[in-house]
Design a protein around this motif. Structure first.
Motif, PDB file in Angstrom:
ATOM      1  N   GLN A  29       0.817  -1.218   0.000  1.00 33.44           N
ATOM      2  CA  GLN A  29       0.000   0.000   0.000  1.00 33.44           C
ATOM      3  C   GLN A  29       0.850   1.267   0.000  1.00 33.44           C
ATOM      4  O   GLN A  29       0.324   2.370   0.099  1.00 33.44           O
ATOM      5  CB  GLN A  29      -0.921   0.024   1.228  1.00 33.44           C
ATOM      6  N   GLY A  30       2.179   1.096  -0.106  1.00 33.57           N
ATOM      7  CA  GLY A  30       3.069   2.248  -0.125  1.00 33.57           C
ATOM      8  C   GLY A  30       3.356   2.822   1.251  1.00 33.57           C
ATOM      9  O   GLY A  30       3.911   3.924   1.370  1.00 33.57           O
ATOM     10  N   ARG A  31       3.006   2.092   2.312  1.00 30.73           N
ATOM     11  CA  ARG A  31       3.243   2.566   3.674  1.00 30.73           C
ATOM     12  C   ARG A  31       4.617   2.149   4.171  1.00 30.73           C
ATOM     13  O   ARG A  31       5.059   1.028   3.903  1.00 30.73           O
ATOM     14  CB  ARG A  31       2.174   2.002   4.615  1.00 30.73           C
ATOM     15  N   GLU A  32       5.269   3.054   4.891  1.00 33.33           N
ATOM     16  CA  GLU A  32       6.550   2.712   5.512  1.00 33.33           C
ATOM     17  C   GLU A  32       6.290   1.819   6.723  1.00 33.33           C
ATOM     18  O   GLU A  32       5.513   2.168   7.603  1.00 33.33           O
ATOM     19  CB  GLU A  32       7.300   3.969   5.946  1.00 33.33           C
ATOM     20  N   ARG A  33       6.968   0.686   6.741  1.00 29.57           N
ATOM     21  CA  ARG A  33       6.788  -0.277   7.825  1.00 29.57           C
ATOM     22  C   ARG A  33       8.123  -0.499   8.524  1.00 29.57           C
ATOM     23  O   ARG A  33       9.133  -0.790   7.876  1.00 29.57           O
ATOM     24  CB  ARG A  33       6.246  -1.596   7.275  1.00 29.57           C
ATOM     25  N   VAL A  34       8.124  -0.333   9.846  1.00 27.77           N
ATOM     26  CA  VAL A  34       9.324  -0.553  10.653  1.00 27.77           C
ATOM     27  C   VAL A  34       9.424  -2.029  10.998  1.00 27.77           C
ATOM     28  O   VAL A  34       8.462  -2.635  11.477  1.00 27.77           O
ATOM     29  CB  VAL A  34       9.279   0.288  11.934  1.00 27.77           C
ATOM     30  N   LEU A  35      10.595  -2.619  10.743  1.00 26.29           N
ATOM     31  CA  LEU A  35      10.867  -4.002  11.121  1.00 26.29           C
ATOM     32  C   LEU A  35      12.053  -3.997  12.081  1.00 26.29           C
ATOM     33  O   LEU A  35      13.079  -3.362  11.794  1.00 26.29           O
ATOM     34  CB  LEU A  35      11.171  -4.871   9.899  1.00 26.29           C
ATOM     35  N   MET A  36      11.892  -4.681  13.205  1.00 23.71           N
ATOM     36  CA  MET A  36      12.924  -4.673  14.229  1.00 23.71           C
ATOM     37  C   MET A  36      13.345  -6.094  14.584  1.00 23.71           C
ATOM     38  O   MET A  36      12.521  -7.017  14.584  1.00 23.71           O
ATOM     39  CB  MET A  36      12.428  -3.949  15.484  1.00 23.71           C
ATOM     40  N   GLY A  37      14.613  -6.252  14.889  1.00 19.43           N
ATOM     41  CA  GLY A  37      15.149  -7.541  15.297  1.00 19.43           C
ATOM     42  C   GLY A  37      16.660  -7.441  15.449  1.00 19.43           C
ATOM     43  O   GLY A  37      17.317  -6.688  14.721  1.00 19.43           O
ATOM     44  N   ARG A  38      17.201  -8.168  16.390  1.00 21.42           N
ATOM     45  CA  ARG A  38      18.649  -8.100  16.619  1.00 21.42           C
ATOM     46  C   ARG A  38      19.405  -8.589  15.377  1.00 21.42           C
ATOM     47  O   ARG A  38      19.194  -9.703  14.902  1.00 21.42           O
ATOM     48  CB  ARG A  38      19.038  -8.935  17.835  1.00 21.42           C
ATOM     49  N   GLY A  39      20.279  -7.705  14.876  1.00 23.27           N
ATOM     50  CA  GLY A  39      21.093  -8.045  13.713  1.00 23.27           C
ATOM     51  C   GLY A  39      20.343  -8.007  12.394  1.00 23.27           C
ATOM     52  O   GLY A  39      20.905  -8.356  11.346  1.00 23.27           O
ATOM     53  N   LEU A  40      19.108  -7.564  12.402  1.00 19.11           N
ATOM     54  CA  LEU A  40      18.292  -7.564  11.180  1.00 19.11           C
ATOM     55  C   LEU A  40      18.928  -6.734  10.067  1.00 19.11           C
ATOM     56  O   LEU A  40      18.901  -7.113   8.897  1.00 19.11           O
ATOM     57  CB  LEU A  40      16.887  -7.031  11.497  1.00 19.11           C
ATOM     58  N   GLY A  41      19.511  -5.585  10.433  1.00 18.69           N
ATOM     59  CA  GLY A  41      20.057  -4.689   9.412  1.00 18.69           C
ATOM     60  C   GLY A  41      21.552  -4.824   9.195  1.00 18.69           C
ATOM     61  O   GLY A  41      22.142  -4.049   8.425  1.00 18.69           O
ATOM     62  N   PHE A  42      22.174  -5.797   9.858  1.00 20.46           N
ATOM     63  CA  PHE A  42      23.631  -5.936   9.754  1.00 20.46           C
ATOM     64  C   PHE A  42      24.031  -6.263   8.317  1.00 20.46           C
ATOM     65  O   PHE A  42      23.572  -7.241   7.723  1.00 20.46           O
ATOM     66  CB  PHE A  42      24.111  -7.025  10.705  1.00 20.46           C
ATOM     67  N   GLN A  43      24.874  -5.408   7.748  1.00 20.30           N
ATOM     68  CA  GLN A  43      25.397  -5.538   6.383  1.00 20.30           C
ATOM     69  C   GLN A  43      24.281  -5.552   5.323  1.00 20.30           C
ATOM     70  O   GLN A  43      24.504  -5.999   4.192  1.00 20.30           O
ATOM     71  CB  GLN A  43      26.263  -6.803   6.243  1.00 20.30           C
ATOM     72  N   LEU A  44      23.108  -5.047   5.696  1.00 20.39           N
ATOM     73  CA  LEU A  44      21.990  -4.987   4.762  1.00 20.39           C
ATOM     74  C   LEU A  44      22.026  -3.647   4.026  1.00 20.39           C
ATOM     75  O   LEU A  44      22.336  -2.606   4.617  1.00 20.39           O
ATOM     76  CB  LEU A  44      20.672  -5.128   5.531  1.00 20.39           C
ATOM     77  N   LYS A  45      21.705  -3.671   2.766  1.00 20.60           N
ATOM     78  CA  LYS A  45      21.644  -2.446   1.960  1.00 20.60           C
ATOM     79  C   LYS A  45      20.237  -2.281   1.412  1.00 20.60           C
ATOM     80  O   LYS A  45      19.455  -3.229   1.368  1.00 20.60           O
ATOM     81  CB  LYS A  45      22.650  -2.507   0.804  1.00 20.60           C
ATOM     82  N   ALA A  46      19.923  -1.034   1.004  1.00 18.06           N
ATOM     83  CA  ALA A  46      18.618  -0.768   0.403  1.00 18.06           C
ATOM     84  C   ALA A  46      18.405  -1.705  -0.784  1.00 18.06           C
ATOM     85  O   ALA A  46      19.338  -1.961  -1.558  1.00 18.06           O
ATOM     86  CB  ALA A  46      18.527   0.686  -0.042  1.00 18.06           C
ATOM     87  N   SER A  47      17.211  -2.227  -0.888  1.00 17.91           N
ATOM     88  CA  SER A  47      16.773  -3.161  -1.942  1.00 17.91           C
ATOM     89  C   SER A  47      17.167  -4.607  -1.658  1.00 17.91           C
ATOM     90  O   SER A  47      16.752  -5.512  -2.400  1.00 17.91           O
ATOM     91  CB  SER A  47      17.298  -2.749  -3.329  1.00 17.91           C
ATOM     92  N   ASP A  48      17.962  -4.877  -0.605  1.00 15.84           N
ATOM     93  CA  ASP A  48      18.261  -6.257  -0.230  1.00 15.84           C
ATOM     94  C   ASP A  48      17.022  -6.897   0.381  1.00 15.84           C
ATOM     95  O   ASP A  48      16.210  -6.232   1.042  1.00 15.84           O
ATOM     96  CB  ASP A  48      19.399  -6.308   0.800  1.00 15.84           C
ATOM     97  N   ALA A  49      16.901  -8.198   0.180  1.00 16.83           N
ATOM     98  CA  ALA A  49      15.795  -8.937   0.790  1.00 16.83           C
ATOM     99  C   ALA A  49      16.013  -9.047   2.296  1.00 16.83           C
ATOM    100  O   ALA A  49      17.154  -9.199   2.767  1.00 16.83           O
ATOM    101  CB  ALA A  49      15.689 -10.322   0.163  1.00 16.83           C
ATOM    102  N   ILE A  50      14.933  -8.956   3.045  1.00 14.97           N
ATOM    103  CA  ILE A  50      14.990  -9.044   4.502  1.00 14.97           C
ATOM    104  C   ILE A  50      14.732 -10.478   4.927  1.00 14.97           C
ATOM    105  O   ILE A  50      13.813 -11.140   4.428  1.00 14.97           O
ATOM    106  CB  ILE A  50      13.941  -8.101   5.133  1.00 14.97           C
ATOM    107  N   ASP A  51      15.581 -10.963   5.844  1.00 11.90           N
ATOM    108  CA  ASP A  51      15.426 -12.320   6.366  1.00 11.90           C
ATOM    109  C   ASP A  51      14.273 -12.333   7.359  1.00 11.90           C
ATOM    110  O   ASP A  51      14.379 -11.767   8.454  1.00 11.90           O
ATOM    111  CB  ASP A  51      16.725 -12.755   7.046  1.00 11.90           C
ATOM    112  N   PRO A  52      13.142 -12.954   7.017  1.00  8.93           N
ATOM    113  CA  PRO A  52      11.973 -12.919   7.917  1.00  8.93           C
ATOM    114  C   PRO A  52      12.232 -13.593   9.259  1.00  8.93           C
ATOM    115  O   PRO A  52      11.567 -13.277  10.244  1.00  8.93           O
ATOM    116  CB  PRO A  52      10.897 -13.654   7.116  1.00  8.93           C
ATOM    117  N   ALA A  53      13.200 -14.490   9.313  1.00  7.73           N
ATOM    118  CA  ALA A  53      13.483 -15.188  10.572  1.00  7.73           C
ATOM    119  C   ALA A  53      14.060 -14.245  11.627  1.00  7.73           C
ATOM    120  O   ALA A  53      14.023 -14.557  12.822  1.00  7.73           O
ATOM    121  CB  ALA A  53      14.447 -16.341  10.325  1.00  7.73           C
ATOM    122  N   LYS A  54      14.611 -13.117  11.179  1.00  7.80           N
ATOM    123  CA  LYS A  54      15.224 -12.175  12.121  1.00  7.80           C
ATOM    124  C   LYS A  54      14.245 -11.102  12.612  1.00  7.80           C
ATOM    125  O   LYS A  54      14.585 -10.322  13.494  1.00  7.80           O
ATOM    126  CB  LYS A  54      16.429 -11.492  11.466  1.00  7.80           C
TER     127      LYS A  54
END
Length: 299
Positions: A29-54
């Protein structure tokens, strides 16, 4: 496992990486959604897939508020603080059996971080008791006290005693179906009336006495009746005249309250409202072993 709050099978990618633990995605829907989790953003770049397990927690950013402030808080506050407050807010929602909204989460994270920074700087925080809150809002106060305990335990930090008071105010802002700040304004007015009566009696009232609780509740309802323009009125003034003559000091204190209420709300108390104030002040005077007609009260 699917990302909480996302439709199963949809590939979720990073839109902004706020830090190693907080990432923002954009949903369908074009809404910004915050995702939180330990190490979730480590070495992650824009457009990278997010690991749902984290992903441990997710929510949509409220665009009607101050989304930039939300991003800044989540980017700057240490993740253990975010985790502790998230757990405390989740517990309060279960205790109060209602959704408290994401604004509360951000507001409490911001508040607790500020408290911790003051403590680290050695800044003395004055004690704030506010016993009226326990009487007027017992459920919210109990939930706030539990929140303070959860946060303190998870961070292994002792929080000031008055945190239950401040967290209660945050909960009231989140739970009252009133314009923003109305609950806090009403509470401040109740406090002012209590202070006026204490000053008139020359004592600090016993907050554990049942008459104190009855008085505070009466003042709350009185102020709410003023707002709704539904003050108590009577065509029979004999009881008011009797109380005015019988209890001159209580009448004087009630008149002081009447003056404050008129200045604060622009509304004048009716004689019927003033009568009930006189009765309550007289009961409170009995706590200190006297009445305002000049004779001692039997204990």
């Amino acid at each position: 496992m699917p990302v909480p709050g996302e439709r199963q099978g949809v590939r979720v990618v990073a839109h902004k990486v706020l830090n190693n633990n907080v990432v923002i995605s954009v949903d369908e829907q074009g809404r910004e959604r915050v995702l939180m989790g330990r190490g979730l953003g480590f070495q992650l770049k824009a457009s990278d897939a997010i690991d749902p397990a984290k992903v441990e927690k997710t929510f949509v950013i409220d665009q009607s508020g101050d989304p930039e402030h939300t991003r800044r808080v989540l980017a700057d506050v240490p993740y253990p603080v975010i985790e502790a407050v998230s757990a405390a807010v989740d517990g309060a929602e279960r205790q109060l059996e209602r959704d408290l909204g994401r604004r509360l989460l951000i507001a409490v994270i911001d508040h607790i971080q500020y408290v911790l920074e003051r403590l680290d700087a050695g800044i003395r925080i004055p004690t704030t008791n506010m016993p009226e809150l326990r009487v007027l809002h017992p459920q919210e106060f109990a939930a706030a006290a539990t929140m303070a305990t959860v946060i303190s335990s998870r961070l292994d930090r002792a929080l000031p005693d008055e945190e239950a008071v401040f967290l209660t105010m945050h909960l009231l802002n989140a739970t009252r179906d009133e314009p923003n700040g109305t609950a806090a304004q009403l509470f401040r007015r109740v406090q002012h009336v209590v202070a006026t009566v204490e000053r008139g009696l020359g004592v600090t009232l016993d907050v554990e006495n049942p008459d104190y609780a009855r008085f505070v509740l009466h003042v709350q309802f009185l102020l709410q009746r003023l707002v709704s323009q539904s003050m108590l009125r009577s065509n029979d003034s004999s009881f008011f005249e009797f109380a005015r003559v019988k209890y001159p000091e209580s009448y004087r204190i009630a008149e002081d309250v009447k003056s404050y209420v008129a200045a604060a709300t622009g509304s004048a108390l009716s004689d019927e409202e003033l009568l009930y104030l006189i009765v309550h002040v007289e009961r409170l005077a009995a706590q200190i072993g006297r009445d305002t007609s000049g004779s001692d009260v039997l204990s």
